[in-house]
Scaffold this motif. Sequence first.
Motif, PDB file in Angstrom:
ATOM      1  N   ALA A  19       0.825  -1.210   0.000  1.00 40.83           N
ATOM      2  CA  ALA A  19       0.000   0.000   0.000  1.00 40.83           C
ATOM      3  C   ALA A  19       0.859   1.259   0.000  1.00 40.83           C
ATOM      4  O   ALA A  19       0.346   2.347   0.249  1.00 40.83           O
ATOM      5  N   GLN A  20       2.117   1.109  -0.280  1.00 43.48           N
ATOM      6  CA  GLN A  20       3.044   2.229  -0.170  1.00 43.48           C
ATOM      7  C   GLN A  20       4.116   2.072  -1.246  1.00 43.48           C
ATOM      8  O   GLN A  20       5.242   1.674  -0.962  1.00 43.48           O
ATOM      9  N   LEU A  21       3.749   2.332  -2.487  1.00 44.04           N
ATOM     10  CA  LEU A  21       4.646   2.081  -3.613  1.00 44.04           C
ATOM     11  C   LEU A  21       5.479   3.318  -3.934  1.00 44.04           C
ATOM     12  O   LEU A  21       5.044   4.453  -3.745  1.00 44.04           O
ATOM     13  N   ALA A  22       6.691   3.076  -4.432  1.00 44.43           N
ATOM     14  CA  ALA A  22       7.599   4.153  -4.817  1.00 44.43           C
ATOM     15  C   ALA A  22       7.405   4.498  -6.288  1.00 44.43           C
ATOM     16  O   ALA A  22       7.141   3.622  -7.116  1.00 44.43           O
ATOM     17  N   GLY A  40       0.544   6.296  -0.776  1.00 39.97           N
ATOM     18  CA  GLY A  40      -0.031   5.654   0.399  1.00 39.97           C
ATOM     19  C   GLY A  40       0.184   6.443   1.670  1.00 39.97           C
ATOM     20  O   GLY A  40       0.456   7.644   1.655  1.00 39.97           O
ATOM     21  N   PRO A  41       0.107   5.785   2.837  1.00 40.66           N
ATOM     22  CA  PRO A  41       0.233   6.485   4.119  1.00 40.66           C
ATOM     23  C   PRO A  41       1.562   7.221   4.273  1.00 40.66           C
ATOM     24  O   PRO A  41       1.591   8.320   4.825  1.00 40.66           O
ATOM     25  N   ILE A  45       1.825  11.185   5.089  1.00 37.18           N
ATOM     26  CA  ILE A  45       2.463  11.665   6.318  1.00 37.18           C
ATOM     27  C   ILE A  45       3.548  12.693   6.010  1.00 37.18           C
ATOM     28  O   ILE A  45       3.655  13.734   6.677  1.00 37.18           O
ATOM     29  N   MET A  46       4.363  12.419   4.992  1.00 37.32           N
ATOM     30  CA  MET A  46       5.433  13.357   4.653  1.00 37.32           C
ATOM     31  C   MET A  46       4.874  14.685   4.168  1.00 37.32           C
ATOM     32  O   MET A  46       5.409  15.760   4.491  1.00 37.32           O
ATOM     33  N   GLU A  47       3.794  14.656   3.427  1.00 40.25           N
ATOM     34  CA  GLU A  47       3.194  15.915   2.960  1.00 40.25           C
ATOM     35  C   GLU A  47       2.643  16.723   4.129  1.00 40.25           C
ATOM     36  O   GLU A  47       2.799  17.947   4.180  1.00 40.25           O
ATOM     37  N   MET A  48       2.020  16.044   5.082  1.00 40.15           N
ATOM     38  CA  MET A  48       1.474  16.752   6.242  1.00 40.15           C
ATOM     39  C   MET A  48       2.594  17.339   7.104  1.00 40.15           C
ATOM     40  O   MET A  48       2.522  18.481   7.549  1.00 40.15           O
ATOM     41  N   LEU A  49       3.661  16.559   7.317  1.00 39.12           N
ATOM     42  CA  LEU A  49       4.768  17.059   8.130  1.00 39.12           C
ATOM     43  C   LEU A  49       5.497  18.211   7.456  1.00 39.12           C
ATOM     44  O   LEU A  49       5.819  19.229   8.091  1.00 39.12           O
ATOM     45  N   SER A  50       5.775  18.055   6.157  1.00 45.65           N
ATOM     46  CA  SER A  50       6.521  19.108   5.464  1.00 45.65           C
ATOM     47  C   SER A  50       5.720  20.402   5.374  1.00 45.65           C
ATOM     48  O   SER A  50       6.283  21.499   5.420  1.00 45.65           O
ATOM     49  N   THR A  91      11.804   7.993   9.402  1.00 49.75           N
ATOM     50  CA  THR A  91      11.106   7.288   8.326  1.00 49.75           C
ATOM     51  C   THR A  91       9.602   7.329   8.572  1.00 49.75           C
ATOM     52  O   THR A  91       9.149   7.154   9.719  1.00 49.75           O
ATOM     53  N   PRO A  92       8.796   7.550   7.563  1.00 56.58           N
ATOM     54  CA  PRO A  92       7.330   7.468   7.706  1.00 56.58           C
ATOM     55  C   PRO A  92       6.797   6.057   7.526  1.00 56.58           C
ATOM     56  O   PRO A  92       5.588   5.846   7.555  1.00 56.58           O
ATOM     57  N   ALA A  93       7.704   5.087   7.325  1.00 56.35           N
ATOM     58  CA  ALA A  93       7.279   3.697   7.181  1.00 56.35           C
ATOM     59  C   ALA A  93       7.089   3.065   8.559  1.00 56.35           C
ATOM     60  O   ALA A  93       7.861   3.342   9.477  1.00 56.35           O
TER      61      ALA A  93
END
Length: 433
Positions: A19-22, A40-41, A45-50, A91-93
């Motif tokens: 659910a978290q493809l590069a 994916g998640p 998460i990275m977009e919200m944090l940045s 890491t957001p993973a």
Amino acid sequence: MIRFPHRPHVLVTAEELVAQLAFTVDDPTAPEGKRLTFGGPAGNIMEMLSTTMNFTYTYVRSPDRAWGLLQSDGTWTGMMGLITREEVEFTPAPFYLDITRSQWIDYSSFVMLGNYQILAARGRPEVDPWGFLLPLRPKVWVAVLTALLVVCAAILLLSFCLPTYMQEPRMKDTNTFNCVRVLLQEDIKRTKSRWWWERVMLGVWMLMMVVLTQSYVGNLMSLLAVRYIDQPYQRLEDVLDNSDVAIIVAPNTFIIKYIETATSGPLHELGKLVGTKRIAYNKFVELENSMETVVRAATHVIFDLDFNYVNLLPKSFSLTGRCDFYLSRSVYATTPLALVTQKNSFFLHRIDKLSYTLVESGLYDKWMKYSQPNFSMCKNPPRIITVTTILSLANFWGMFAVLGYGFTVAVMVLVLELVCGGARWGQKGQVAT
């Protein structure tokens, strides 16, 4: 709220999940005009944090594309190695909570619970030739036979309690055997008993048998349209007992260390297979291909985290329109998963608060589930289906087998009676002579 005034650049790491493809996107400021990102998640998460903390970021991937294990020399591989060497900030993973890892990194609030489950191919719809036994459970068969014995015994005992001149031996025997004939759906002999209680007991027994047999017949006709789909691997022990089936696991992950150090139970038995042909290693992005090939062929099963199946099963259903795979009922190594940072990282407080918010709002769970259409279609596929088809011998051969065995026993008893009876008559003839 922590917010950077000068928008710094931060290095982070992540690896692919189902659910978290590069993928890469165009970015003129990045080398070669391409920038690695994740969906994916992790991407959310990275977009919200940045956005909230005002920073830019770049993903750095580990050489072995794994979460990481502790080596004998005290170093870590995978993403754990990048974080412990302070090459990336966090890491957001999601990572499994582990006491060994916690000595090297910091965990945020957990974002989800992870369970290891078995994914295997479902069998083809089959006819159960012994389905005619299913309308009644074994306890019901025992109850019916017990009731028959009670009714017959009651008739006999009550008849014996009568005065000698009132007893009717032939009628008494007739009523007793009438109860058996009613159960077997045969005609009954006419009773001339003058005792009303015998007729009442026989009538009540007939009413009970009518209700029971009609219910049985109705359920039996319905069961003729039932097909059973085999799902043999509901526990890890079921897989371990079948030496022809290999088990696919992800390399360099928490579960490898767990099964190698387990001292008892099915995970200990699984750990004994490490290094043999029965253990196959697949990365997360390789699971889909394995599922559609070796798992579908029933030569392999997958033993992995349940949230990796959230997309695998719906995607297969979207392509075929069928639920060709299933998950085991038993789960193993249930542990919280959380995001990780460097020890005493500046980002830990903000990531911890965000993780708590995502769990409380249900956003993280929603991102996982809705990353693929039809996410709930094959979560619990039925083991029994009904079909509309022409009846064949496959539906009935169990009944004919019982009938054949009954006739065989009857013929053997008849021959035995004739032989014994002939010998007895022969002895009488010799005595008379």
